[in-house]
Design a protein around this motif. Sequence first.
Motif, PDB file in Angstrom:
ATOM      1  N   LEU A  29       0.854  -1.193   0.000  1.00 15.98           N
ATOM      2  CA  LEU A  29       0.000   0.000   0.000  1.00 15.98           C
ATOM      3  C   LEU A  29       0.883   1.235   0.000  1.00 15.98           C
ATOM      4  CD1 LEU A  29      -3.022   0.863   0.151  1.00 15.98           C
ATOM      5  CD2 LEU A  29      -2.698   1.044   2.627  1.00 15.98           C
ATOM      6  N   GLN A  30       0.796   2.046  -1.051  1.00 13.57           N
ATOM      7  CA  GLN A  30       1.677   3.208  -1.181  1.00 13.57           C
ATOM      8  C   GLN A  30       0.966   4.530  -0.932  1.00 13.57           C
ATOM      9  OE1 GLN A  30       3.907   3.097  -4.928  1.00 13.57           O
ATOM     10  NE2 GLN A  30       5.534   2.026  -3.827  1.00 13.57           N
ATOM     11  N   VAL A  31      -0.319   4.588  -1.186  1.00 14.22           N
ATOM     12  CA  VAL A  31      -1.071   5.836  -1.006  1.00 14.22           C
ATOM     13  C   VAL A  31      -2.420   5.502  -0.384  1.00 14.22           C
ATOM     14  CG1 VAL A  31      -2.119   7.845  -2.139  1.00 14.22           C
ATOM     15  CG2 VAL A  31       0.021   6.903  -3.021  1.00 14.22           C
ATOM     16  N   GLY A  32      -2.851   6.335   0.566  1.00 17.15           N
ATOM     17  CA  GLY A  32      -4.193   6.207   1.112  1.00 17.15           C
ATOM     18  C   GLY A  32      -4.319   5.150   2.185  1.00 17.15           C
ATOM     19  N   SER A  33      -5.557   4.772   2.461  1.00 12.53           N
ATOM     20  CA  SER A  33      -5.867   3.842   3.538  1.00 12.53           C
ATOM     21  C   SER A  33      -6.693   2.670   3.018  1.00 12.53           C
ATOM     22  CB  SER A  33      -6.655   4.559   4.645  1.00 12.53           C
ATOM     23  OG  SER A  33      -7.156   3.648   5.599  1.00 12.53           O
ATOM     24  N   ALA A  34      -6.423   1.488   3.591  1.00 12.74           N
ATOM     25  CA  ALA A  34      -7.215   0.298   3.264  1.00 12.74           C
ATOM     26  C   ALA A  34      -8.276   0.039   4.330  1.00 12.74           C
ATOM     27  CB  ALA A  34      -6.310  -0.911   3.127  1.00 12.74           C
ATOM     28  N   ALA A  35      -8.337   0.884   5.328  1.00 15.57           N
ATOM     29  CA  ALA A  35      -9.256   0.682   6.450  1.00 15.57           C
ATOM     30  C   ALA A  35     -10.638   1.254   6.148  1.00 15.57           C
ATOM     31  CB  ALA A  35      -8.680   1.310   7.711  1.00 15.57           C
ATOM     32  N   LYS A  36     -11.216   0.785   5.072  1.00 15.80           N
ATOM     33  CA  LYS A  36     -12.563   1.229   4.685  1.00 15.80           C
ATOM     34  C   LYS A  36     -13.142   0.226   3.701  1.00 15.80           C
ATOM     35  CE  LYS A  36     -10.626   4.174   1.039  1.00 15.80           C
ATOM     36  NZ  LYS A  36     -10.511   5.545   0.492  1.00 15.80           N
ATOM     37  N   GLU A  37     -14.446   0.288   3.492  1.00 10.46           N
ATOM     38  CA  GLU A  37     -15.076  -0.570   2.497  1.00 10.46           C
ATOM     39  C   GLU A  37     -14.755  -0.074   1.093  1.00 10.46           C
ATOM     40  OE1 GLU A  37     -19.265  -0.753   3.295  1.00 10.46           O
ATOM     41  OE2 GLU A  37     -19.017  -2.489   4.623  1.00 10.46           O
ATOM     42  N   MET A  38     -14.563  -1.020   0.192  1.00 11.37           N
ATOM     43  CA  MET A  38     -14.254  -0.705  -1.199  1.00 11.37           C
ATOM     44  C   MET A  38     -15.400  -1.209  -2.077  1.00 11.37           C
ATOM     45  SD  MET A  38     -11.264   0.726  -0.871  1.00 11.37           S
ATOM     46  CE  MET A  38      -9.784   0.756   0.157  1.00 11.37           C
ATOM     47  N   ARG A  39     -16.116  -0.284  -2.684  1.00  5.32           N
ATOM     48  CA  ARG A  39     -17.213  -0.679  -3.560  1.00  5.32           C
ATOM     49  C   ARG A  39     -16.698  -1.099  -4.929  1.00  5.32           C
ATOM     50  NH1 ARG A  39     -20.455   4.547  -3.932  1.00  5.32           N
ATOM     51  NH2 ARG A  39     -18.292   5.294  -3.932  1.00  5.32           N
ATOM     52  N   ARG A  40     -15.665  -0.406  -5.383  1.00  6.51           N
ATOM     53  CA  ARG A  40     -15.106  -0.700  -6.701  1.00  6.51           C
ATOM     54  C   ARG A  40     -13.584  -0.622  -6.660  1.00  6.51           C
ATOM     55  NH1 ARG A  40     -19.041   2.029 -11.354  1.00  6.51           N
ATOM     56  NH2 ARG A  40     -20.807   0.636 -10.957  1.00  6.51           N
ATOM     57  N   VAL A  41     -12.956  -1.497  -7.447  1.00  8.51           N
ATOM     58  CA  VAL A  41     -11.497  -1.562  -7.533  1.00  8.51           C
ATOM     59  C   VAL A  41     -11.099  -1.474  -9.000  1.00  8.51           C
ATOM     60  CG1 VAL A  41      -9.451  -2.966  -7.053  1.00  8.51           C
ATOM     61  CG2 VAL A  41     -11.403  -3.019  -5.475  1.00  8.51           C
ATOM     62  N   LEU A  42     -10.041  -0.708  -9.277  1.00  6.48           N
ATOM     63  CA  LEU A  42      -9.523  -0.581 -10.639  1.00  6.48           C
ATOM     64  C   LEU A  42      -8.140  -1.206 -10.707  1.00  6.48           C
ATOM     65  CD1 LEU A  42      -9.935   0.622 -13.524  1.00  6.48           C
ATOM     66  CD2 LEU A  42      -8.686   2.640 -12.710  1.00  6.48           C
ATOM     67  N   VAL A  43      -7.938  -2.122 -11.666  1.00  6.71           N
ATOM     68  CA  VAL A  43      -6.646  -2.769 -11.872  1.00  6.71           C
ATOM     69  C   VAL A  43      -5.962  -2.127 -13.072  1.00  6.71           C
ATOM     70  CG1 VAL A  43      -5.467  -4.930 -12.431  1.00  6.71           C
ATOM     71  CG2 VAL A  43      -7.432  -4.949 -10.886  1.00  6.71           C
ATOM     72  N   THR A  44      -4.712  -1.724 -12.894  1.00  2.00           N
ATOM     73  CA  THR A  44      -3.989  -1.038 -13.955  1.00  2.00           C
ATOM     74  C   THR A  44      -2.530  -1.450 -13.972  1.00  2.00           C
ATOM     75  OG1 THR A  44      -3.451   1.157 -14.884  1.00  2.00           O
ATOM     76  CG2 THR A  44      -3.417   0.939 -12.486  1.00  2.00           C
ATOM     77  N   LEU A  45      -1.864  -1.202 -15.077  1.00  2.00           N
ATOM     78  CA  LEU A  45      -0.420  -1.444 -15.161  1.00  2.00           C
ATOM     79  C   LEU A  45       0.329  -0.293 -14.498  1.00  2.00           C
ATOM     80  CD1 LEU A  45       1.916  -3.183 -16.261  1.00  2.00           C
ATOM     81  CD2 LEU A  45       1.795  -1.847 -18.383  1.00  2.00           C
ATOM     82  N   ASP A  46      -0.067   0.926 -14.833  1.00  2.00           N
ATOM     83  CA  ASP A  46       0.583   2.132 -14.312  1.00  2.00           C
ATOM     84  C   ASP A  46      -0.465   3.062 -13.714  1.00  2.00           C
ATOM     85  OD1 ASP A  46       3.319   1.670 -15.716  1.00  2.00           O
ATOM     86  OD2 ASP A  46       1.867   1.607 -17.358  1.00  2.00           O
ATOM     87  N   VAL A  47      -0.029   3.904 -12.785  1.00  2.00           N
ATOM     88  CA  VAL A  47      -0.906   4.930 -12.221  1.00  2.00           C
ATOM     89  C   VAL A  47      -0.502   6.269 -12.831  1.00  2.00           C
ATOM     90  CG1 VAL A  47      -1.739   6.056 -10.129  1.00  2.00           C
ATOM     91  CG2 VAL A  47      -1.116   3.644 -10.071  1.00  2.00           C
ATOM     92  N   THR A  48      -1.352   6.796 -13.685  1.00  2.00           N
ATOM     93  CA  THR A  48      -1.141   8.087 -14.337  1.00  2.00           C
ATOM     94  C   THR A  48      -2.324   8.988 -14.008  1.00  2.00           C
ATOM     95  OG1 THR A  48      -2.320   7.469 -16.358  1.00  2.00           O
ATOM     96  CG2 THR A  48       0.033   6.896 -16.243  1.00  2.00           C
ATOM     97  N   PRO A  49      -2.215  10.299 -14.291  1.00  2.00           N
ATOM     98  CA  PRO A  49      -3.362  11.177 -14.050  1.00  2.00           C
ATOM     99  C   PRO A  49      -4.640  10.695 -14.744  1.00  2.00           C
ATOM    100  CG  PRO A  49      -1.392  12.490 -14.403  1.00  2.00           C
ATOM    101  CD  PRO A  49      -1.002  11.072 -14.677  1.00  2.00           C
ATOM    102  N   ALA A  50      -4.489  10.160 -15.958  1.00  2.00           N
ATOM    103  CA  ALA A  50      -5.664   9.661 -16.684  1.00  2.00           C
ATOM    104  C   ALA A  50      -6.274   8.453 -15.984  1.00  2.00           C
ATOM    105  CB  ALA A  50      -5.279   9.304 -18.117  1.00  2.00           C
ATOM    106  N   VAL A  51      -5.437   7.588 -15.405  1.00  2.00           N
ATOM    107  CA  VAL A  51      -5.929   6.413 -14.685  1.00  2.00           C
ATOM    108  C   VAL A  51      -6.630   6.840 -13.400  1.00  2.00           C
ATOM    109  CG1 VAL A  51      -5.227   4.335 -13.430  1.00  2.00           C
ATOM    110  CG2 VAL A  51      -4.249   4.820 -15.679  1.00  2.00           C
ATOM    111  N   VAL A  52      -6.088   7.842 -12.723  1.00  2.00           N
ATOM    112  CA  VAL A  52      -6.733   8.358 -11.507  1.00  2.00           C
ATOM    113  C   VAL A  52      -8.106   8.928 -11.838  1.00  2.00           C
ATOM    114  CG1 VAL A  52      -6.580  10.031  -9.615  1.00  2.00           C
ATOM    115  CG2 VAL A  52      -4.527   8.817 -10.387  1.00  2.00           C
ATOM    116  N   GLU A  53      -8.193   9.638 -12.952  1.00  2.00           N
ATOM    117  CA  GLU A  53      -9.485  10.201 -13.376  1.00  2.00           C
ATOM    118  C   GLU A  53     -10.462   9.076 -13.720  1.00  2.00           C
ATOM    119  OE1 GLU A  53     -12.308  12.940 -13.836  1.00  2.00           O
ATOM    120  OE2 GLU A  53     -10.265  13.319 -13.114  1.00  2.00           O
ATOM    121  N   GLU A  54      -9.957   8.038 -14.381  1.00  2.00           N
ATOM    122  CA  GLU A  54     -10.798   6.880 -14.705  1.00  2.00           C
ATOM    123  C   GLU A  54     -11.339   6.236 -13.432  1.00  2.00           C
ATOM    124  OE1 GLU A  54     -10.369   2.714 -17.303  1.00  2.00           O
ATOM    125  OE2 GLU A  54      -8.626   3.564 -16.268  1.00  2.00           O
TER     126      GLU A  54
END
Length: 371
Positions: A29-54
């Motif tokens: 875990l590099q950013v944020g917190s896992a101590a919450k419910e996750m309704r949706r998860v996005l799987v990606t190769l890289d994290v870019t601004p466009a991926v964050v917006e997606e």
Amino acid sequence: MFARGETILQLMEKLAPKHYAVPDDKIGLQVGSAAKEMRRVLVTLDVTPAVVEEAAELGAELIIAHHAVIYRPLAHLRTDTPAGALAADLLRKDIAVYISHTNLDTTEGGVNDWMAEALELTGRDVLEEVHTDQLYKLVVFVPESHHKRVRDAIFAAGGGWIGNYSHCSFNIEGTGTFLPREGSEPFLGKQGELTEAKEIRLETIVPLSVRKKVVSAMLKAHPYEEVAYDLYSIDLKGRSFGLGRVGKLKETESLDQFAERVKKAFDVPFVRMVGDGSKPIRKVAVLGGSGARYIRHAIFAGADVLVTGDIDFHSAQDALAAGMSIIDPGHHAEKIMKPNLANWLAEQLKEKGYATEVFASRIDTEPFQLR
């Protein structure tokens, strides 16, 4: 019911344990917190601004990526730099980022296996060993009435494997003795009376990777209040996990034909090729990401060709001189992990009764363009 972040990360580490990663790899875990419910998860190769917006548009609270969003040490967190702005955007949108990199490359059923499967390679083996599962001998004493139940529980949890043989155990009949003391609730016998019981000495092999799971399953299935068992390490080699795969094509084909196979398998518009296009290809080494330093491993493995990315000029010359052909589909060929990992995680969550949805990113993070 939605899965909490910690549950999702536990599933990820079930597939790709952290200790499978090469030393100093930036995972977890590099950013944020896992101590919450996750309704949706996005799987990606890289994290870019466009991926964050997606991710934000999908309503995803968690991004699982292959490549680290924080790879090099940050001397500061300034929002007027690309790295700082990306981190700030993730925090503002409350999106956590989890990285599974070389541990996902190394594990069985991970990136390198997905790439080998796409090329239809059979009889696969590891190209470079990174981790060997330490083996333990488990010895437990079980009353005859519960012998099969305990043994089956151990096997179901992953114990009892020797090479390609499963359900391996040795069982000896004998007599156990015990004297239940005050405060005990014995399954057999009575408090204050010496008891003799017909028991089975059950021995089996347990890999380190499933040791806790196997012991827990054994204790749960065992009827005794206090279970007599031993667990000790043995000087035998368990399963090997590593980077890259080596396997064979079903039929020999030319290097030119194989290059077309690679383009189709990894959905890339072109490949760079080193070697004579008419050379017959049967044994193939494949390694996701940057593989120039693994050319000698492919030669040692007897491969006809190495499929990997980021081959530099001098490495290509050295390979050509050594008679090793290379197909370079680019580093971005690892995008094959997106649908495969998304499908695996979605199935795991569904089996456990969670409503959390998993999506494969549709953003193309390939930085190179052809002109």
